[in-house]
Scaffold this active site. Sequence first.
Site, short mmCIF file in Angstrom:
data_model
loop_
_atom_site.label_atom_id
_atom_site.label_comp_id
_atom_site.label_asym_id
_atom_site.label_seq_id
_atom_site.Cartn_x
_atom_site.Cartn_y
_atom_site.Cartn_z
CD GLU A 181 46.87 10.08 -43.51
OE1 GLU A 181 46.77 11.29 -43.27
OE2 GLU A 181 47.80 9.59 -44.16
CB CYS A 197 41.52 16.34 -41.34
SG CYS A 197 41.60 15.93 -43.09
P1 NDP Z 1 36.36 9.30 -35.14
O1 NDP Z 1 37.71 9.12 -34.55
O2 NDP Z 1 35.22 9.52 -34.23
O3 NDP Z 1 35.96 8.03 -36.02
C1 NDP Z 1 36.75 7.58 -37.10
C2 NDP Z 1 36.37 6.16 -37.43
O4 NDP Z 1 36.78 5.30 -36.36
C3 NDP Z 1 34.86 5.95 -37.59
O5 NDP Z 1 34.62 4.99 -38.59
C4 NDP Z 1 34.49 5.41 -36.22
O6 NDP Z 1 33.28 4.70 -36.22
C5 NDP Z 1 35.66 4.51 -35.93
N1 NDP Z 1 35.85 4.16 -34.54
C6 NDP Z 1 35.30 4.72 -33.43
N2 NDP Z 1 35.75 4.10 -32.31
C7 NDP Z 1 36.60 3.12 -32.72
C8 NDP Z 1 37.39 2.15 -32.03
N3 NDP Z 1 37.40 2.06 -30.71
N4 NDP Z 1 38.15 1.32 -32.77
C9 NDP Z 1 38.17 1.41 -34.13
N5 NDP Z 1 37.43 2.31 -34.82
C10 NDP Z 1 36.67 3.16 -34.13
O7 NDP Z 1 36.49 10.46 -36.22
P2 NDP Z 1 35.34 11.15 -37.06
O8 NDP Z 1 34.63 10.13 -37.87
O9 NDP Z 1 34.55 12.02 -36.16
O10 NDP Z 1 36.19 12.03 -38.09
C11 NDP Z 1 36.67 13.30 -37.79
C12 NDP Z 1 38.13 13.22 -37.40
O11 NDP Z 1 38.86 12.66 -38.46
C13 NDP Z 1 38.72 14.59 -37.17
O12 NDP Z 1 39.58 14.56 -36.05
C14 NDP Z 1 39.51 14.85 -38.45
O13 NDP Z 1 40.56 15.76 -38.29
C15 NDP Z 1 39.99 13.47 -38.76
N6 NDP Z 1 40.34 13.35 -40.18
C16 NDP Z 1 41.65 13.26 -40.54
C17 NDP Z 1 42.02 13.22 -41.88
C18 NDP Z 1 43.46 13.14 -42.30
O14 NDP Z 1 43.72 12.97 -43.49
N7 NDP Z 1 44.42 13.23 -41.40
C19 NDP Z 1 41.01 13.30 -42.94
C20 NDP Z 1 39.67 13.38 -42.46
C21 NDP Z 1 39.36 13.40 -41.11
P3 NDP Z 1 31.91 5.48 -35.89
O15 NDP Z 1 31.87 6.73 -36.72
O16 NDP Z 1 30.90 4.53 -36.31
O17 NDP Z 1 31.96 5.80 -34.44
#
Ligand code: NDP
Length: 494
Positions: free
Chosen positions: A239, A273
């Site tokens: 997602e 998102c």
């Molecule tokens: P990120 O991609 O920065 O992070 C998402 C999650 O992945 C966090 O828990 C993050 O940890 C973790 N993460 C970071 N690096 C890694 C890795 N190498 N391996 C595994 N996990 C990792 O997204 P955001 O948290 O900034 O969220 C915003 C994004 O999410 C936007 O692009 C938005 O559009 C999308 N989104 C999509 C939705 C949908 O339904 N399609 C709904 C809501 C949001 P940490 O934060 O600790 O770095």
Amino acid sequence: MITTSPAADMFDVISPVTGRVVGTHPRGSADDIDDAVRRAHEVAGWWGALGFDARARRLDAWRGIIARRAPELAELTHIEMGKPRADAMLEIAMALEHLAWSAKNAARVLGRRAVRSSLLTANQSASVEYLPLGVVGVIGPWNYPIFTPLGSLSFALAAGNTVVYKPSEYTPGVGVWLAQRLSEVVPEHPVLQVVTGDGSTGSALCRSAVNKIGFTGSTATGKKVMTACAETLTPVLMECGGKDALIVDADGDLEAAADAAVWGGLSNAGQTCLGVERVYVHEEVFDAFVDRVVTRARTIRAGSGGNAQIGPITMPTQIDVIRRHIDDAIGKGGRAVLGGLDAIEGNLVQPTILVDVPEDSVAVTEETFGPTLTVTRVRDMDDAVERANASRYGLGLSVFSRRRGDEIATRIRTGAVSVNSYVMYAAVPSLPLGGVGDSGFGRVHGADGLREFTFPRAMTRQRFPSILPLTTFRRTPRIDALVRVLVRLLHGRH
Ligand code: NDP
């Protein structure tokens, strides 16, 4: 049940509202993750064997506690990531609708059901059922720290899986709170464990012995998750990000469309998102529409106080992205009819409405994740559809048209479309939610969301010996001749 190692490395959560430390959590290591996943495997059999009805009762009780303590959860969400408390309450309301649906419908959607056999297999009764995968790893974002992870957590649990959840480092407290509430109604075993941490913790979860990863986050991180999961052939639900458009036809209700554009683009400070980032408006109503949008958006103020309609930008690094997008739009010939570069005040961004922005500007092509909108004049609805579909993302879209809404909607390549409203597809519990292209694949919510965390098991039971025994070396030349005739009869006419 929360997992921590005795001498864990800790990290602070700094509230974008107060600028103060509002929580300190362990940075889960690969060992912490592996321990949690091992425990989750140990109890997966117990949770799976409880059956749909008993699980539904536990999930309903979880829902009841979350509902009764919702103000506390809304406060925690507000303080950790900055959205107004009333918006957090709205998020809780929507999340609970899906939690209720998953518990109520899991047996019907996933339970064993008979399917038809065929002429050649008429002696078999056939059935299919959807079994839990085992342990699901969930990785969540901070922007909707209740609604988004619960889209995976509720459905994975209702389907009979246990879960290890890694919340965003910006909202670990919300994740821990949710798991604590579930442990109150499932005290026997840790069916949902939270391991807090940063990207390295998420990465360790991808490399652990989970049976699937449900990832919600940016497209860039999603690619890293897939790369890690490829090593062990671990399936993934993606997602990811979006660049949703809103289309306004010449006969569209301009008041309703302007209201939807302003809420869809500015609420949650644009950090959604499914947020509206691009608006395409029929040239006949363009000026009237822009007037309405600006009039409304002018009344919206970003702030950290209790009365602010939109909060601060949660991730400090996002401010630079928003600045770059506004700068690029204006540099390429666009105009800010409201806001602009001056709208950025520390970690607050005031509403910014941009017009005449070329389609190759990053404000149109990349996810901005700020309270900004590009509003673009289009020749006709063919032009609007073409531009909307030109994005590499494909999450959601809204269309406002009195006569042609459905027709326009069917030409859109996104996972969801709402006609004459904004984002309602995400609120209808029986509808699947997810994207295409760079917005990802797989679905949360609805029947598809339940099946996402299962594998289908097909079964046949022979009711009587076939008059046409095919799968045997005792097959006679007569039967082979009959097969040739049947093949012609059944399929040769087409
Ligand atoms: P990120 O991609 O920065 O992070 C998402 C999650 O992945 C966090 O828990 C993050 O940890 C973790 N993460 C970071 N690096 C890694 C890795 N190498 N391996 C595994 N996990 C990792 O997204 P955001 O948290 O900034 O969220 C915003 C994004 O999410 C936007 O692009 C938005 O559009 C999308 N989104 C999509 C939705 C949908 O339904 N399609 C709904 C809501 C949001 P940490 O934060 O600790 O770095």
